[in-house]
Structures are given as structure tokens and as C-alpha cells.
Design a protein around this motif. Structure first.
Motif, PDB file in Angstrom:
ATOM      1  N   SER A  30       4.323   0.959  14.460  1.00  0.00           N
ATOM      2  CA  SER A  30       3.243   1.748  13.859  1.00  0.00           C
ATOM      3  C   SER A  30       3.773   2.939  13.070  1.00  0.00           C
ATOM      4  CB  SER A  30       2.275   2.228  14.941  1.00  0.00           C
ATOM      5  OG  SER A  30       2.953   3.005  15.912  1.00  0.00           O
ATOM      6  N   SER A  31       4.947   3.445  13.455  1.00  0.00           N
ATOM      7  CA  SER A  31       5.502   4.623  12.768  1.00  0.00           C
ATOM      8  C   SER A  31       5.856   4.325  11.321  1.00  0.00           C
ATOM      9  CB  SER A  31       6.747   5.145  13.505  1.00  0.00           C
ATOM     10  OG  SER A  31       7.862   4.298  13.316  1.00  0.00           O
ATOM     11  N   ILE A  32       5.934   3.047  10.957  1.00  0.00           N
ATOM     12  CA  ILE A  32       6.258   2.692   9.575  1.00  0.00           C
ATOM     13  C   ILE A  32       5.184   3.229   8.624  1.00  0.00           C
ATOM     14  CG2 ILE A  32       5.082   0.458   9.254  1.00  0.00           C
ATOM     15  CD1 ILE A  32       7.764  -0.655   8.261  1.00  0.00           C
ATOM     16  N   ASN A  73      -2.138   4.085   5.192  1.00  0.00           N
ATOM     17  CA  ASN A  73      -1.573   5.435   5.039  1.00  0.00           C
ATOM     18  C   ASN A  73      -0.433   5.481   4.029  1.00  0.00           C
ATOM     19  OD1 ASN A  73      -3.355   6.278   6.962  1.00  0.00           O
ATOM     20  ND2 ASN A  73      -1.863   6.519   8.603  1.00  0.00           N
ATOM     21  N   LEU A  74       0.065   4.308   3.632  1.00  0.00           N
ATOM     22  CA  LEU A  74       1.182   4.252   2.684  1.00  0.00           C
ATOM     23  C   LEU A  74       0.638   4.433   1.269  1.00  0.00           C
ATOM     24  CD1 LEU A  74       3.143   1.260   4.268  1.00  0.00           C
ATOM     25  CD2 LEU A  74       3.509   3.712   4.628  1.00  0.00           C
ATOM     26  N   LYS A  75       0.210   5.628   0.970  1.00  0.00           N
ATOM     27  CA  LYS A  75      -0.550   5.943  -0.246  1.00  0.00           C
ATOM     28  C   LYS A  75       0.201   5.648  -1.539  1.00  0.00           C
ATOM     29  CE  LYS A  75      -4.117   7.643   1.987  1.00  0.00           C
ATOM     30  NZ  LYS A  75      -5.436   6.987   1.965  1.00  0.00           N
ATOM     31  N   ASN A  76       1.543   5.650  -1.494  1.00  0.00           N
ATOM     32  CA  ASN A  76       2.328   5.444  -2.712  1.00  0.00           C
ATOM     33  C   ASN A  76       2.828   4.013  -2.869  1.00  0.00           C
ATOM     34  OD1 ASN A  76       2.538   8.090  -4.158  1.00  0.00           O
ATOM     35  ND2 ASN A  76       3.273   8.761  -2.158  1.00  0.00           N
ATOM     36  N   LEU A  77       2.395   3.136  -1.989  1.00  0.00           N
ATOM     37  CA  LEU A  77       2.856   1.749  -2.041  1.00  0.00           C
ATOM     38  C   LEU A  77       2.314   1.044  -3.284  1.00  0.00           C
ATOM     39  CD1 LEU A  77       4.636   0.231   0.035  1.00  0.00           C
ATOM     40  CD2 LEU A  77       2.560  -0.894   0.835  1.00  0.00           C
ATOM     41  N   THR A  78       3.207   0.443  -4.056  1.00  0.00           N
ATOM     42  CA  THR A  78       2.798  -0.335  -5.229  1.00  0.00           C
ATOM     43  C   THR A  78       3.064  -1.825  -5.032  1.00  0.00           C
ATOM     44  OG1 THR A  78       4.938  -0.141  -6.368  1.00  0.00           O
ATOM     45  CG2 THR A  78       3.305   1.605  -6.763  1.00  0.00           C
ATOM     46  N   LEU A 105      -4.837   1.419  -0.106  1.00  0.00           N
ATOM     47  CA  LEU A 105      -3.590   1.402  -0.881  1.00  0.00           C
ATOM     48  C   LEU A 105      -3.944   1.425  -2.374  1.00  0.00           C
ATOM     49  CD1 LEU A 105      -1.696  -1.323   1.200  1.00  0.00           C
ATOM     50  CD2 LEU A 105      -1.503   1.168   1.392  1.00  0.00           C
ATOM     51  N   GLU A 106      -4.396   2.569  -2.832  1.00  0.00           N
ATOM     52  CA  GLU A 106      -4.975   2.687  -4.162  1.00  0.00           C
ATOM     53  C   GLU A 106      -3.972   2.491  -5.300  1.00  0.00           C
ATOM     54  OE1 GLU A 106      -6.968   6.415  -4.236  1.00  0.00           O
ATOM     55  OE2 GLU A 106      -8.538   5.776  -2.838  1.00  0.00           O
ATOM     56  N   LYS A 107      -2.675   2.625  -5.011  1.00  0.00           N
ATOM     57  CA  LYS A 107      -1.665   2.441  -6.055  1.00  0.00           C
ATOM     58  C   LYS A 107      -1.065   1.034  -6.041  1.00  0.00           C
ATOM     59  CE  LYS A 107      -0.277   7.317  -6.379  1.00  0.00           C
ATOM     60  NZ  LYS A 107       0.871   8.258  -6.349  1.00  0.00           N
ATOM     61  N   LEU A 108      -1.526   0.190  -5.137  1.00  0.00           N
ATOM     62  CA  LEU A 108      -0.946  -1.144  -4.975  1.00  0.00           C
ATOM     63  C   LEU A 108      -1.171  -1.999  -6.220  1.00  0.00           C
ATOM     64  CD1 LEU A 108       0.579  -2.517  -2.620  1.00  0.00           C
ATOM     65  CD2 LEU A 108      -1.567  -3.700  -2.076  1.00  0.00           C
TER      66      LEU A 108
END
Length: 365
Positions: free
Chosen positions: A192-194, A219-224, A243-246
Motif C-alpha cells: 500500500s505504501s507504493i 493517490n499517484l497524481k503524476n502517473l501518466t 489519475l487525472e494525468k494518466l
């Protein structure tokens, strides 16, 4: 004792204590400024050289890579050059172990150990505080030492094609990590810490045994880029919609029976590959993904398609083959950017698709 001023100073006097303190501070500062140079015994360097010779590691040389860069390979046999080394490439040397003395090279920023036969990484790896890239892919690793999680400057971690059954639970401490490649291991879960890796841009975890993704993956907001194809996933957490930047989402060859409606929030998405699952329906929210260029839904159990597919104005590739769809909705014929549409031979088409047939856009499986 006599001072420079000619005064007699007793050993137990305050002046003597002050002199001792200043001397100690001076030595301490030298140690902090030059931690390697103060090692009285440099036999560890000889051990590195002996290990390198035994494993037939080349003396350092450079390969031309690209127009303006040189790609280093091998290990220098000069002591000072070794101590100043910032990039060490020991890939493809068939190494069975890495001596812990390598971790004394504290100026290293990049360490490449790709395609060897390493079974473990020494816990002293934590000493490489300046490391920004670590590649240990294509080895025989069954675990990573927890000490890897202390490499706070690490930006790229490549561990693909090993035998990892689990990741260190504290991997979320790698606060500067941008790229994490885990493909081709034996992972059943991701810790989960990932989800604390806020700078993460790319997560590749395909060809594993993942049965689920962490609930807080959103929570990985910068994930594309999220590549989790070829696993055992049966569902996706609702938070995936955060994941709005995915841009790229690969879910193919899993065991998904449905998709969360939140997938419609992924407005930046250009590639959505979901073929080879057990999907019976696709949520209507998918039609709001107006930046989609590739949508692969083949090899599922679909009997119908979402409404308003004509909103996918940038769609170029659409694969619907090997489903249970009886007819194509006419709105698909309005997608002028479409260059390839694959369907089953028995699907019913209206005259609206004549232009697609004439221009070889339509392909029958």
C-alpha cells in the motif's frame, strides 16, 4: 606544555581542554569533508579490483550513444578514478554476486547491473546516498533488501524479469521515484505504501500475478502510464479515476468482469487496452474520454457498446473483434479520424459504413 606565546599550560587546565576540543573538531570536519580519503585501510579497493579481474570485467571504456553522449562500460583500475566514479555499468558480465565494497563508491549516481545472475543485493546499498538510477533487471533476485528504501534520491528503479514475490513494504519512502519497472516477476500484491510515491510518472507491473491493485492507487497524481496487463486482476479500485494525468492504461489479459464508472474521469487518456478479459459491458462514461486514440476491447464478452461513442473524436484505432456484438451503432461512422476498425464477420452494418469499407478502415476478423 608550552603554548606559542611561551606560557606554561598544565595538562588539566581549561586551555588544554580547549586545545583538545579544537583539534577534535578539526579532525571531525576533515572526515566529513573527505569520508573516502580518511579510510586508513584501502584494501577494499584492492578487493574490488581482484573481483573485477576474476569476473573478466573490462577496464572502463565508453561506447558512443546518440549524438552527444558516451555510454560507459566496465570498471576503472585506477584508484582515484574509481573513487570519483558517478556511473558504473556492469551489465551482461554474468556476475553471480556483487561485493559489498562496491557500496563504498558513494559518489555513484547510476548503477547498472542488468542481465547478470545476481541472487541478492548487499544491504550496504543504502550507503549510495547519491544514487538516482538503479537497474537490477534480468537477474535471479527473489527479494530486494529493505535498505533500498533508504535511497531517497532514487528516481529510476528497474527490477524487471527477476523472481520477486514481494516488494519491501517501505518502498513508499522513495519520495523522488519517477519510474518503477516491475514487469516479469511473481508479485501477487503491491504494498500500500507504493501509493505514497507522489512523483511517480510510470508504473510497469505487467506479467506478474497481481490479484488486485492498492485501493489508494489514485493517490499517484503524476502517473501518466499504468501498465498492469497480463495479471490476475478481477476488478479495479474506484480511485483509479483520480489519475487525472494518466495517458496510457493497459489492462489487457486479466480477469476483469467490469470497469468502475470513475474511469470516465481519465480525460488525458490516449491509450486504453482492455482486450482479453471477461467484460460484458463497458460503462457509458468511457464515451467522455475525448482524447482517446486507441481503444482495444477485443476478446471479451461484450453484447453492446457504450452510448455516445461519437464523442471519441480523436479515436484512430478501435478493435471490437471476438465479442458478442450483433451490430455496429451508426455513430461510429462519424469518427473521421478512425483509420482502423476491426469487427467480427457476422456483425450487421448499415450503409453508413460504406466509406469505411471503401477506404479499408473496416477490418473483419
Amino acid at each position: 606544555m608550552t603554548s606559542r606565546a611561551g606560557l606554561i599550560i598544565k595538562n588539566d587546565s581549561p586551555y588544554m581542554e580547549l586545545f583538545k576540543s579544537k583539534t577534535l573538531i578539526s579532525y571531525t570536519q576533515k572526515i566529513l569533508d573527505n569520508p573516502i580519503d580518511t579510510l586508513l585501510d584501502d584494501s577494499w579497493i584492492t578487493r574490488i579490483f581482484d573481483w573485477a579481474d576474476e569476473n573478466k570485467i573490462d577496464d572502463l571504456y565508453f561506447i558512443k550513444k546518440g549524438f552527444n553522449s558516451n555510454y560507459p562500460r566496465g570498471l576503472p583500475r585506477d584508484k582515484q578514478e574509481l573513487l570519483e566514479l558517478e556511473e558504473l555499468n556492469l551489465s551482461k558480465y554474468n556476475l553471480t554476486y556483487l561485493p559489498r565494497e562496491i557500496c563504498n563508491l558513494t559518489k555513484l549516481k547510476k548503477l547498472h547491473l542488468y542481465k547478470n545472475r545476481l541472487r541478492f543485493i548487499p544491504k550496504e546499498i543504502k550507503n549510495l546516498k547519491n544514487l538516482v538510477e538503479l537497474s537490477v533487471s534480468k537477474n535471479n533476485l527473489s527479494r530486494l533488501p529493505d535498505e533500498v528504501c533508504e535511497l531517497k534520491n532514487l528516481e529510476v528503479l528497474a527490477i524487471f524479469e527477476n523472481s520477486l514475490a514481494a516488494l519491501p513494504c517501505k518502498i513508499g519512502q522513495l519520495e523522488n521515484l519517477v519510474k518503477l519497472n516491475l514487469l516479469g516477476n511473481k508479485l501477487r500484491i503491491l504494498p500500500s505504501s507504493i501509493c505514497n510515491l507522489e512523483k511517480l510518472d510510470s508504473l510497469s507491473a505487467f506479467n506478474n500475478r497481481l490479484e488486485s491493485l492498492p485501493n489508494d492507487i489514485g493517490n499517484l497524481k503524476n502517473l501518466t502510464e499504468l501498465l498492469v496487463n497480463h495479471n490476475y486482476l478481477t476488478e479495479l479500485p474506484q480511485s483509479v479515476g483520480n489519475l487525472e494525468k494518466l495517458k496510457v492504461l493497459w489492462l489487457y489479459e486479466n480477469r476483469l468482469e467490469e470497469l468502475p464508472s470513475s474511469i470516465g474521469n481519465l480525460k488525458a487518456l490516449t491509450d486504453l487496452w482492455i482486450y482479453g478479459n471477461y467484460l460484458k459491458t463497458i460503462p457509458n462514461e468511457v464515451s467522455s474520454l475525448s482524447n482517446l486514440k486507441e481503444l482495444w476491447l477485443s476478446n471479451n464478452c461484450l453484447i453492446s457498446l457504450p452510448n455516445n461513442l461519437d464523442n471519441l473524436i480523436n479515436l484512430k484505432e478501435f478493435n471490437l473483434s471476438n465479442n458478442k456484438i450483433s451490430h455496429l451503432p451508426n455513430e461510429l461512422a462519424t469518427l473521421k479520424d478512425l483509420t482502423w476498425l476491426e469487427v467480427d464477420k457476422g456483425v450487421v452494418l448499415s450503409n453508413n459504413f460504406d466509406e469505411f469499407i471503401q477506404n479499408s478502415v473496416l477490418s473483419f476478423n
